[in-house]
Design an enzyme around this catalytic site. Sequence first.
Site, PDB file in Angstrom:
ATOM      1  N   HIS A  52       0.848  -1.203   0.000  1.00 52.55           N
ATOM      2  CA  HIS A  52       0.000   0.000   0.000  1.00 52.55           C
ATOM      3  C   HIS A  52       0.882   1.250   0.000  1.00 52.55           C
ATOM      4  O   HIS A  52       2.070   1.173   0.298  1.00 52.55           O
ATOM      5  CB  HIS A  52      -0.898   0.025   1.241  1.00 52.55           C
ATOM      6  CG  HIS A  52      -0.111   0.263   2.486  1.00 52.55           C
ATOM      7  ND1 HIS A  52       0.606  -0.740   3.130  1.00 52.55           N
ATOM      8  CD2 HIS A  52       0.138   1.401   3.186  1.00 52.55           C
ATOM      9  CE1 HIS A  52       1.243  -0.228   4.168  1.00 52.55           C
ATOM     10  NE2 HIS A  52       0.977   1.072   4.230  1.00 52.55           N
ATOM     11  N   HIS A 134       5.493   6.448  -0.979  1.00 52.52           N
ATOM     12  CA  HIS A 134       6.276   5.233  -1.186  1.00 52.52           C
ATOM     13  C   HIS A 134       5.420   4.007  -0.924  1.00 52.52           C
ATOM     14  O   HIS A 134       4.395   4.089  -0.255  1.00 52.52           O
ATOM     15  CB  HIS A 134       7.492   5.213  -0.252  1.00 52.52           C
ATOM     16  CG  HIS A 134       7.108   5.078   1.186  1.00 52.52           C
ATOM     17  ND1 HIS A 134       6.675   6.151   1.944  1.00 52.52           N
ATOM     18  CD2 HIS A 134       7.061   3.993   1.996  1.00 52.52           C
ATOM     19  CE1 HIS A 134       6.375   5.731   3.160  1.00 52.52           C
ATOM     20  NE2 HIS A 134       6.607   4.416   3.220  1.00 52.52           N
TER      21      HIS A 134
END
Length: 184
Positions: A52, A134
């Site tokens: 995620h 990220h």
Amino acid sequence: MSTSPNTLKQRLFLGFAPDESQRRQLQALQRELQHQQTTPQGWRPVLKDNLHLTLAFLGNASPEQRRELELGIGQMHKPRFAQRLERLQLWRGPGVLCLGGHTEDDGLLQLYRDSQTLAGTLGLQQSEHGFHPHITLFRKAKAGQLPTLSPEPLTLKPEQLHLYWSESTPSGVRYRILHSWDLG
């Protein structure tokens, strides 16, 4: 034994899930890094279902804080965005190897700022480092060097914002979606 999502405090965060094709791409990158032996022994790949992009880590929340959080997020503007992730980053402090990128999308940045404001209002954890988009690929990455591999860029275009519960289980941490909101 896991804790019910309606009792006690839960470790929560807001984030965006890659689609199935992107998850396969991320897993292929993990395998390539392992195959090239650029990841030292002990580095642990993040499970496919746990991949995620975090918008905001919120820490431990009571059931009341969670309800207020869900109401607050429901009222926030949640625009669609595209986030390109194109370079490997090794963060030794938290011990993670990530696929990251810079964001210039004003809507995503405003969503980040709004989520931080809401977290502060509710007495939840706020980021001390700013927003660095990220996706974590490996954990326990405190030793070793940043791999020299140049990954294929991934552009995340999520359709929903999710409230995740970081649930500790006997087989490890699982990120369970508790609530979702459409972007747009």
